[in-house]
Design a protein around this motif. Structure first.
Motif, PDB file in Angstrom:
ATOM      1  N   TYR A  29       0.830  -1.206   0.000  1.00  0.00           N
ATOM      2  CA  TYR A  29       0.000   0.000   0.000  1.00  0.00           C
ATOM      3  C   TYR A  29       0.863   1.254   0.000  1.00  0.00           C
ATOM      4  CZ  TYR A  29      -3.299   3.560   1.471  1.00  0.00           C
ATOM      5  OH  TYR A  29      -4.041   4.704   1.537  1.00  0.00           O
ATOM      6  N   ASN A  40       4.281  14.745  -6.638  1.00  0.00           N
ATOM      7  CA  ASN A  40       3.692  15.713  -5.715  1.00  0.00           C
ATOM      8  C   ASN A  40       4.784  16.392  -4.882  1.00  0.00           C
ATOM      9  OD1 ASN A  40       2.270  16.859  -3.440  1.00  0.00           O
ATOM     10  ND2 ASN A  40       0.524  15.635  -4.110  1.00  0.00           N
ATOM     11  N   ILE A  46       2.812  14.078   2.923  1.00  0.00           N
ATOM     12  CA  ILE A  46       1.602  13.260   2.806  1.00  0.00           C
ATOM     13  C   ILE A  46       1.891  11.825   3.258  1.00  0.00           C
ATOM     14  CG2 ILE A  46      -0.151  12.379   1.222  1.00  0.00           C
ATOM     15  CD1 ILE A  46       0.307  14.885  -0.464  1.00  0.00           C
ATOM     16  N   ASP A  49       1.746  11.753   6.903  1.00  0.00           N
ATOM     17  CA  ASP A  49       0.347  11.798   7.343  1.00  0.00           C
ATOM     18  C   ASP A  49      -0.304  10.424   7.214  1.00  0.00           C
ATOM     19  OD1 ASP A  49       0.457  14.466   7.946  1.00  0.00           O
ATOM     20  OD2 ASP A  49      -0.302  15.144   6.003  1.00  0.00           O
ATOM     21  N   LEU A  50      -0.049   9.782   6.065  1.00  0.00           N
ATOM     22  CA  LEU A  50      -0.668   8.470   5.824  1.00  0.00           C
ATOM     23  C   LEU A  50      -0.171   7.447   6.837  1.00  0.00           C
ATOM     24  CD1 LEU A  50      -0.537   8.329   1.915  1.00  0.00           C
ATOM     25  CD2 LEU A  50      -2.569   8.632   3.326  1.00  0.00           C
ATOM     26  N   LYS A  79      -7.944  -1.063   3.409  1.00  0.00           N
ATOM     27  CA  LYS A  79      -9.193  -0.820   2.692  1.00  0.00           C
ATOM     28  C   LYS A  79      -9.812   0.497   3.155  1.00  0.00           C
ATOM     29  CE  LYS A  79     -13.488  -3.103   1.615  1.00  0.00           C
ATOM     30  NZ  LYS A  79     -14.516  -3.602   2.514  1.00  0.00           N
ATOM     31  N   GLU A  80      -9.768   0.725   4.469  1.00  0.00           N
ATOM     32  CA  GLU A  80     -10.330   1.968   5.003  1.00  0.00           C
ATOM     33  C   GLU A  80      -9.570   3.188   4.503  1.00  0.00           C
ATOM     34  OE1 GLU A  80     -10.561   2.066   9.248  1.00  0.00           O
ATOM     35  OE2 GLU A  80     -11.891   0.321   9.331  1.00  0.00           O
ATOM     36  N   MET A  81      -8.254   3.028   4.374  1.00  0.00           N
ATOM     37  CA  MET A  81      -7.429   4.163   3.927  1.00  0.00           C
ATOM     38  C   MET A  81      -7.811   4.582   2.511  1.00  0.00           C
ATOM     39  SD  MET A  81      -5.317   5.116   6.286  1.00  0.00           S
ATOM     40  CE  MET A  81      -4.099   6.055   5.363  1.00  0.00           C
ATOM     41  N   GLY A  82      -8.112   3.620   1.673  1.00  0.00           N
ATOM     42  CA  GLY A  82      -8.502   3.913   0.301  1.00  0.00           C
ATOM     43  C   GLY A  82      -7.316   4.251  -0.568  1.00  0.00           C
ATOM     44  N   PRO A  83      -7.506   4.144  -1.878  1.00  0.00           N
ATOM     45  CA  PRO A  83      -6.400   4.409  -2.794  1.00  0.00           C
ATOM     46  C   PRO A  83      -5.937   5.865  -2.699  1.00  0.00           C
ATOM     47  CG  PRO A  83      -8.476   4.225  -3.976  1.00  0.00           C
ATOM     48  CD  PRO A  83      -8.750   3.803  -2.566  1.00  0.00           C
ATOM     49  N   VAL A  84      -4.644   6.058  -2.818  1.00  0.00           N
ATOM     50  CA  VAL A  84      -4.090   7.412  -2.758  1.00  0.00           C
ATOM     51  C   VAL A  84      -4.140   8.017  -4.145  1.00  0.00           C
ATOM     52  CG1 VAL A  84      -2.022   8.757  -2.350  1.00  0.00           C
ATOM     53  CG2 VAL A  84      -2.643   6.908  -0.804  1.00  0.00           C
ATOM     54  N   GLU A  85      -4.755   9.201  -4.204  1.00  0.00           N
ATOM     55  CA  GLU A  85      -4.886   9.836  -5.507  1.00  0.00           C
ATOM     56  C   GLU A  85      -3.743  10.789  -5.738  1.00  0.00           C
ATOM     57  OE1 GLU A  85      -8.985  11.085  -5.577  1.00  0.00           O
ATOM     58  OE2 GLU A  85      -9.466   9.014  -5.015  1.00  0.00           O
ATOM     59  N   THR A  88      -1.623  16.016  -9.140  1.00  0.00           N
ATOM     60  CA  THR A  88      -1.274  17.232  -8.410  1.00  0.00           C
ATOM     61  C   THR A  88      -2.300  18.314  -8.673  1.00  0.00           C
ATOM     62  OG1 THR A  88       0.705  16.782  -9.654  1.00  0.00           O
ATOM     63  CG2 THR A  88       0.963  18.024  -7.621  1.00  0.00           C
TER      64      THR A  88
ATOM     65  N   GLN B  45     -12.012   8.844   2.098  1.00  0.00           N
ATOM     66  CA  GLN B  45     -10.988   8.102   2.839  1.00  0.00           C
ATOM     67  C   GLN B  45      -9.698   8.894   2.948  1.00  0.00           C
ATOM     68  OE1 GLN B  45     -11.346   4.820  -0.008  1.00  0.00           O
ATOM     69  NE2 GLN B  45     -11.696   3.477   1.728  1.00  0.00           N
ATOM     70  N   GLU B  46      -8.841   8.480   3.870  1.00  0.00           N
ATOM     71  CA  GLU B  46      -7.548   9.157   4.068  1.00  0.00           C
ATOM     72  C   GLU B  46      -6.765   9.294   2.776  1.00  0.00           C
ATOM     73  OE1 GLU B  46      -8.668   6.897   6.154  1.00  0.00           O
ATOM     74  OE2 GLU B  46      -8.176   7.382   8.232  1.00  0.00           O
ATOM     75  N   GLY B  47      -6.786   8.209   1.991  1.00  0.00           N
ATOM     76  CA  GLY B  47      -6.000   8.187   0.757  1.00  0.00           C
ATOM     77  C   GLY B  47      -6.372   9.315  -0.194  1.00  0.00           C
ATOM     78  N   THR B  48      -7.613   9.742  -0.121  1.00  0.00           N
ATOM     79  CA  THR B  48      -8.075  10.842  -0.964  1.00  0.00           C
ATOM     80  C   THR B  48      -7.846  12.180  -0.270  1.00  0.00           C
ATOM     81  OG1 THR B  48      -9.823   9.353  -1.697  1.00  0.00           O
ATOM     82  CG2 THR B  48     -10.057  11.672  -2.285  1.00  0.00           C
ATOM     83  N   TYR B  50      -5.825  13.313   2.316  1.00  0.00           N
ATOM     84  CA  TYR B  50      -4.522  13.917   2.580  1.00  0.00           C
ATOM     85  C   TYR B  50      -3.922  14.598   1.353  1.00  0.00           C
ATOM     86  CZ  TYR B  50      -4.088  12.299   7.381  1.00  0.00           C
ATOM     87  OH  TYR B  50      -4.266  12.121   8.717  1.00  0.00           O
ATOM     88  N   PRO B  51      -3.924  13.928   0.175  1.00  0.00           N
ATOM     89  CA  PRO B  51      -3.391  14.636  -0.995  1.00  0.00           C
ATOM     90  C   PRO B  51      -4.199  15.883  -1.344  1.00  0.00           C
ATOM     91  CG  PRO B  51      -3.508  12.285  -1.421  1.00  0.00           C
ATOM     92  CD  PRO B  51      -4.238  12.528  -0.139  1.00  0.00           C
ATOM     93  N   SER B  54      -3.418  18.675   1.060  1.00  0.00           N
ATOM     94  CA  SER B  54      -2.087  19.210   0.820  1.00  0.00           C
ATOM     95  C   SER B  54      -2.092  20.163  -0.379  1.00  0.00           C
ATOM     96  CB  SER B  54      -1.101  18.046   0.626  1.00  0.00           C
ATOM     97  OG  SER B  54      -0.421  18.139  -0.584  1.00  0.00           O
ATOM     98  N   ARG B  55      -2.873  19.810  -1.400  1.00  0.00           N
ATOM     99  CA  ARG B  55      -2.953  20.718  -2.550  1.00  0.00           C
ATOM    100  C   ARG B  55      -3.688  22.004  -2.182  1.00  0.00           C
ATOM    101  NH1 ARG B  55      -6.708  21.668  -5.963  1.00  0.00           N
ATOM    102  NH2 ARG B  55      -7.911  19.754  -5.685  1.00  0.00           N
ATOM    103  N   ARG B  58      -1.374  24.244  -0.536  1.00  0.00           N
ATOM    104  CA  ARG B  58      -0.456  24.901  -1.477  1.00  0.00           C
ATOM    105  C   ARG B  58      -1.144  26.043  -2.208  1.00  0.00           C
ATOM    106  NH1 ARG B  58       1.288  19.903  -2.865  1.00  0.00           N
ATOM    107  NH2 ARG B  58       0.200  19.912  -4.861  1.00  0.00           N
ATOM    108  N   LYS B  76      -2.751  17.663  13.254  1.00  0.00           N
ATOM    109  CA  LYS B  76      -2.874  18.842  12.389  1.00  0.00           C
ATOM    110  C   LYS B  76      -4.327  19.281  12.378  1.00  0.00           C
ATOM    111  CE  LYS B  76       0.732  17.753   9.037  1.00  0.00           C
ATOM    112  NZ  LYS B  76       0.958  17.191   7.689  1.00  0.00           N
TER     113      LYS B  76
END
Lengths: 387, 107
Positions: A29, A40, A46, A49-50, A79-85, A88, B45-48, B50-51, B54-55, B58, B76
């Motif tokens: 992950y 980015n 980030i 943070d993750l 799964k809870e964290m979800g995909p990181v997008e 930028t 979700q966190e994965g969405t 946090y990025p 952060s943007r 910025r 934070k």
């Protein structure tokens, strides 16, 4: 149930223990996240943070009587964290698909022959070949056994392979052994598959039955390895607790005392390992040539190949703990890394010792030189032709 | 009620707006934002998050400050910047306008 190995990870400065399958999922992950955030400017922040978010989620699963995050729990966390997008910019920018495709496009799938001891009965040689040629390991084993029946030299081929084939140690190695492209997603998929296989096996009585009959060699070796590993994990834990922040490094460094101790024990272990190998080879030559060892003839009903096999099994039983202790000492002597100057130096020492011992045995132990001459004079030609 | 898959792009596009709105009140940290959104169509979700945050930082729409927590490491806490506040006001009137347009188109 099987015991699982536990990996200690550093999540934003705190140590967490995760079982091995869970670790694969977590590692996968974070690798995917890092790749997605490569463009980015705030990637590092980030990621921190993750990691912290994952650590917080781990905390909810841990308590006074539970200090390991299981694979199931880690799968849920991921799964809870979800995909990181990664993108930028909000608008679909032209670079983004490119970046994504470079991440996803697998590097040219190459194959390498690795030993896979975790999958094998003894050393994982057949399992390595099975992975390489993408066939069921049973067929490879059958082929080896059949060939050994026909011509005894195949046991030597197997032995040579045992020493020549490198052992697959990382997920990357494992991927290369199968010739599948390696990227982080693969690791997750494989971890998932492994988990499913594992839970499937637990339910399957037939496989359980088979497990019970697995050679004790493997169990004994696994137990010792487990012991040493858990000792390593414990040492890492103690270190992690005494320091607030540990360097973000999977190969946790070890203390100076352990390094010195390993430096002393390493040559001793290497000498032992070299001696064992030479004795083993000499015995093998004697048994293969004359059916007898120092005048002690084999039982009349015992076929020669069985005697050879017995010698091999005996060697594996005796050599396994020494080998494991040596590898562990390497790690400590290198200051926590698997590879380093201590292992290179020790490797040279080991080769030198093998050469010296072999010379000694060849010169002074009666029967050995004759056996070798006979073996390689008569059947040597055909052996090489078969190779 | 299960939000229709087809509308995912709409929700995604609105997420920034929603976030500006969420942090326009009190200062929040990410877990609180997630909890607040979890009950809505904008569950994320966190994965969405946090990025995205952060943007937005910025772009000077939000900012954060570290604050100690009783349990665990400092967190934070995000809040709107003046630019963020004016952007939110702008977005809200634009949304109102869009809404009106759509309502009128049907009649």
């Amino acid at each position: 149930m099987n015991m699982l190995k536990v990996v200690t990870v550093n999540l934003n400065g705190n140590a967490y223990q995760v079982d091995e399958t869970g670790f694969d999922a977590l590692h996968g992950y974070l690798e995917v996240a890092k790749a997605a955030l490569a463009q980015n400017p705030d990637c590092a922040e980030i990621m921190t943070d993750l990691e912290q978010a994952i650590a917080d989620k781990c905390d909810t699963f841990l308590g006074a009587n539970k200090n390991v995050v299981s694979a199931v729990e880690m799968a849920q966390i991921v799964k809870e964290m979800g995909p990181v997008e990664g993108a930028t910019e909000d608008a679909p920018n032209p670079d983004a698909p490119d970046a994504a495709s470079t991440v996803q496009t697998p590097t040219a799938p190459t194959r390498r022959l690795f030993r896979l001891p975790e999958r094998g009965m003894l050393g994982g040689v057949c399992a390595g070949f099975a992975a390489y040629f993408n066939v069921d390991v049973v067929w490879v084993r059958l082929l080896f056994v059949l060939l050994t029946f026909l011509t005894g030299v195949w046991i030597f081929v197997w032995l040579v392979m045992l020493f020549v084939m490198p052992r697959a140690q990382t997920p990357e190695d494992l991927a290369l052994a199968h010739g599948t492209p390696f990227n982080a997603q693969e690791v997750i998929n494989r971890a998932k598959k492994k988990y499913e296989e594992f839970s499937g096996a637990a339910a399957d009585l037939g496989r359980k039955q088979w497990r019970r009959h697995e050679p004790t060699v493997k169990n004994a070796a696994a137990d010792i390895k487990q012991g040493i590993d858990s000792l390593g994990t414990k040492m890492n834990n103690v270190r992690a607790r005494t320091r607030a922040r540990t360097p973000r490094d999977m190969d946790a460094p070890v203390g100076y005392g352990a390094q010195v101790a390993a430096g002393i024990s390493l040559p001793v272990l290497s000498a032992l390992s070299a001696a064992l190998l030479v004795v083993f080879l000499a015995l093998l030559a004697l048994v293969a040539d004359t059916d007898s060892v120092f005048g002690w003839t084999l039982l009349p009903f015992m076929p020669q190949w069985l005697a050879v096999a017995l010698v091999v099994v005996a060697y594996l039983i005796v050599a396994a703990p020494v080998g494991i202790a040596r590898r562990a000492s390497h790690r400590y002597a290198n200051g926590g890394r698997h590879f380093g100057w201590a292992s290179s130096l020790d490797g040279l020492l080991w080769i030198a010792l093998v050469a010296v011992f072999a010379w000694g045995v060849y010169q002074f132990v009666p029967g050995v030189s004759e056996a070798l001459a006979n073996l390689f004079g008569l059947s040597g030609q055909s052996a090489w032709a078969m190779l | 009620m299960k939000p229709r898959e087809k509308f995912t792009p709409i929700r995604k596009g609105l997420l920034e707006f929603v976030l500006l709105k969420v942090v326009s009140g009190e200062k929040l940290y990410v877990a609180e934002m997630l909890k607040r959104l979890a009950a809505t169509d904008f569950a994320t979700q966190e994965g969405t998050l946090y990025p995205l945050l952060s943007r937005m930082r910025r772009e000077n729409l939000v900012d954060y400050e570290w604050q100690e927590s009783e349990s665990g490491p400092p967190r934070k806490y995000y809040k709107l910047t003046p630019t963020g506040q004016s952007t939110l006001a702008e977005l809200q009137s634009y949304w109102q306008q869009l809404n009106n347009t759509i309502t009128q188109l049907g009649t």
